[in-house]
Structures are given as C-alpha cells and as structure tokens.
Design a protein around this motif. Structure first.
Motif, PDB file in Angstrom:
ATOM      1  N   GLN A  57       0.828  -1.209   0.000  1.00 38.81           N
ATOM      2  CA  GLN A  57       0.000   0.000   0.000  1.00 38.81           C
ATOM      3  C   GLN A  57       0.862   1.259   0.000  1.00 38.81           C
ATOM      4  OE1 GLN A  57      -4.193  -1.327   1.953  1.00 38.81           O
ATOM      5  NE2 GLN A  57      -2.643  -0.707   3.424  1.00 38.81           N
ATOM      6  N   ASP A  94      -5.960  -2.533   7.552  1.00 38.39           N
ATOM      7  CA  ASP A  94      -5.954  -3.116   6.201  1.00 38.39           C
ATOM      8  C   ASP A  94      -4.525  -3.088   5.665  1.00 38.39           C
ATOM      9  OD1 ASP A  94      -6.658  -4.050   3.692  1.00 38.39           O
ATOM     10  OD2 ASP A  94      -7.761  -2.250   3.093  1.00 38.39           O
ATOM     11  N   ASP A 105      -4.011  -9.629   0.419  1.00 39.53           N
ATOM     12  CA  ASP A 105      -4.706  -8.445   0.939  1.00 39.53           C
ATOM     13  C   ASP A 105      -5.669  -8.905   2.030  1.00 39.53           C
ATOM     14  OD1 ASP A 105      -6.029  -6.020   1.204  1.00 39.53           O
ATOM     15  OD2 ASP A 105      -6.736  -5.912  -0.874  1.00 39.53           O
ATOM     16  N   HIS A 175      -5.032  -4.457  -7.658  1.00 36.83           N
ATOM     17  CA  HIS A 175      -6.419  -4.407  -8.132  1.00 36.83           C
ATOM     18  C   HIS A 175      -6.502  -4.933  -9.555  1.00 36.83           C
ATOM     19  CE1 HIS A 175      -6.985  -1.094  -4.928  1.00 36.83           C
ATOM     20  NE2 HIS A 175      -7.443  -2.236  -4.473  1.00 36.83           N
ATOM     21  N   GLU A 201     -14.290  -8.248   0.931  1.00 33.66           N
ATOM     22  CA  GLU A 201     -13.914  -7.301   1.991  1.00 33.66           C
ATOM     23  C   GLU A 201     -15.042  -6.370   2.401  1.00 33.66           C
ATOM     24  OE1 GLU A 201     -11.213  -4.125   0.513  1.00 33.66           O
ATOM     25  OE2 GLU A 201     -10.884  -5.426  -1.199  1.00 33.66           O
TER      26      GLU A 201
HETATM   27  N1  MF3 Z   1      -6.155  -2.816   0.787  1.00 32.02           N
HETATM   28  C1  MF3 Z   1      -7.060  -1.963   0.086  1.00 32.02           C
HETATM   29  C2  MF3 Z   1      -7.964  -2.816  -0.758  1.00 32.02           C
HETATM   30  O1  MF3 Z   1      -8.510  -3.695  -0.247  1.00 32.02           O
HETATM   31  C3  MF3 Z   1      -6.374  -0.929  -0.726  1.00 32.02           C
HETATM   32  C4  MF3 Z   1      -6.052   0.250   0.071  1.00 32.02           C
HETATM   33  S1  MF3 Z   1      -5.749   1.598  -0.908  1.00 32.02           S
HETATM   34  C5  MF3 Z   1      -4.141   1.957  -0.618  1.00 32.02           C
HETATM   35  O2  MF3 Z   1      -8.172  -2.636  -1.910  1.00 32.02           O
HETATM   36  F1  MF3 Z   1      -3.820   2.973  -1.343  1.00 32.02           F
HETATM   37  F2  MF3 Z   1      -3.961   2.160   0.621  1.00 32.02           F
HETATM   38  F3  MF3 Z   1      -3.401   0.965  -0.979  1.00 32.02           F
END
Ligand code: MF3
Ligand code: CO
Length: 252
Positions: A57, A94, A105, A175, A201
């Motif tokens: 992240q 997270d 994740d 993603h 999630e």
């Molecule tokens: N972990 C998050 C997700 O589930 C993403 C967080 S956005 C970030 O998609 F910029 F912090 F990475």
C-alpha cells in the motif's frame, strides 16, 4: 480481463497470505488503549522487512503508509496517526503484502479494550457476512451470489453495506478484474472459474451506507457518524472450494 492463476502461482500468493495472517495475529495482541496507529504502522513495516516482504500500500497511488487504520466512523483508508487509541474504539487495519512478486490483501477489525455491545454486534455480523460470501466463492457461481449472501446477512441484522468500495481480483497487481461488490442479486454478474483469486472485503455501517471523503482525499467515513467495520480475506477459487490465502487459523 479476468486473470486465472496456476496452482504454483496460488501457492506463492499463499506465502504472502501467511505472512499477512501472522501479522494480523500479532496486531491482535498489541492493540490496547494507549497504543497509536502510527506505532502499529511502524511495527508492520519492521515485521515485513525482517521477512523480506513489502507493504504494497505504501506509495500506491501516492498512499503514504504501510497500513490503513480506520477508527470508529472511518470506513476505510484511515491514515495512521499519533493519537492514542481509546478504550471502546474499534479500528480496522488493512494491509497488502508483497512477497516474491505476489500479493495478498487482508483487513481485520479490532476492539480496543472494552467495547459496546453494539460495536461487538457490528463486528460479529460483518465477520459472519465475510464468511457467508466466501462460502459462495466456488466455480460455477456468479459474483452476485457472493454479494447477495453478504448483503442479506448484513441487512437482516439492521446494518448497511458500503457501496463505494468493492473487493477485487488480485495477483501481481493489487487491483485486477473483476470488481467484487458486497451487494447484489443471485445468479447475476461474472461467473467464477477455477484459478481466479479475489478479495472479499465487506465494509458494514451501523447506520446508513453513504460515505463522505476527508480533506486528505483518502479517508472515507460514514455520513451519519455511525460505526463502520471491515473484514477482508484473499480467496482462491478452486475445484475443492474456496481457499482462504490469508487464513488466521483459529481466528475466524
Ligand atoms: N487494501 C485496500 C484494498 O482492499 C487498498 C487500500 S488503498 C491503498 O483494496 F492505497 F492504501 F493501498
Ligand atoms: Co482489498
């Protein structure tokens, strides 16, 4: 385009998932009134560095931290901060871990000290909804089957499902396709096939589902100030059923 992973690739993602699950179990032990989410963030960075892993992240679209730490009415993307957590807070941590080129994740909500019955119930229902969604992650089902199972359980309990953020495919990128809504209709949406790896999630609010964004352009919080909880796993869809790559063992 939905990418399908080989067994070897799924095993590599499981390695990243095991590190991430271990980290959540450590966090569960250190969360208490007085600790700051910035201290947790530093702990995460060190834990991953010691294991040759990377907090994906950090730097993602300019996100500044290893963790998202979302407190009380914050839905997601809360920034770690130097204020102490208070007795009665709930906080969702997270994280995305990169290991040997592959990602996992997982987010988890934690109660700080003694929390209210209402907060406990919100966390319990959100966690149950996650596992009901996971049960539907089998080849031949559709994305709507996952979303519907989650939405039904959440709404039956008087809570609401956040619409603005969804689960996603994951692999070498954080993603990937498809998007995985935590609401929907059975039998609708893309069909699930063996080798897909997705996150589920759900973010669940005790009040209405609508969110507003903070001035930092990242942090989403409930419009009505109600509490929000989140549980997230990375799931491989296999002929033998859903495999939770970020499983914490007894911590269901
Ligand atoms: N972990 C998050 C997700 O589930 C993403 C967080 S956005 C970030 O998609 F910029 F912090 F990475
Ligand atoms: Co995710």
């Amino acid at each position: 385009m939905i990418m399908v992973k080989t067994n070897d690739e799924i095993l590599k993602m499981k390695k990243a998932g095991e590190i991430l699950a271990g980290l959540h179990k450590e966090i569960k032990n250190i969360i208490k009134p007085g600790i700051t989410t910035m201290e947790i963030d530093k702990f995460v960075e060190e834990y991953l560095e010691e294991r040759g892993a990377y907090p994906e992240q950090k730097g993602y679209h300019g996100y500044p931290y290893a963790t998202c730490a979302s407190i009380n009415d914050e839905i997601c993307h809360g920034f770690p901060r130097n204020e102490a957590l208070q007795n009665g807070d709930i906080v969702s941590i997270d994280m995305v871990v990169r290991y040997d080129g592959w990602l996992a994740d997982s987010a988890w909500s934690y109660g700080v000290g003694e929390i209210s019955e209402g907060a406990k119930k919100l966390m319990e229902v959100t966690r149950e909804a996650l596992y009901l969604g996971i049960d539907k992650a089998v080849p031949g089902n559709r994305l709507g089957d996952i979303g519907h199972a989650i939405q039904e359980h959440v709404e039956k309990n008087g809570f609401s499902v956040v619409r603005d953020f969804v689960g996603h495919g994951i692999g070498k990128d954080m993603h990937e396709d498809p998007q995985v809504p935590h609401y929907g209709k059975p039998g609708r949406g893309a069909r699930l096939v063996e080798g897909m790896v997705i996150t589920i999630e759900p973010m669940v609010n005790s009040g209405e589902w609508n969110m507003k964004l903070d001035d930092n352009k990242w942090t989403a919080r409930t419009v009505d100030g109600s509490l929000s909880a989140q549980y997230e796993h990375t799931i491989a869809i296999t002929a033998d059923g859903p495999v939770i790559l970020t499983d914490q063992g007894e911590e269901r």
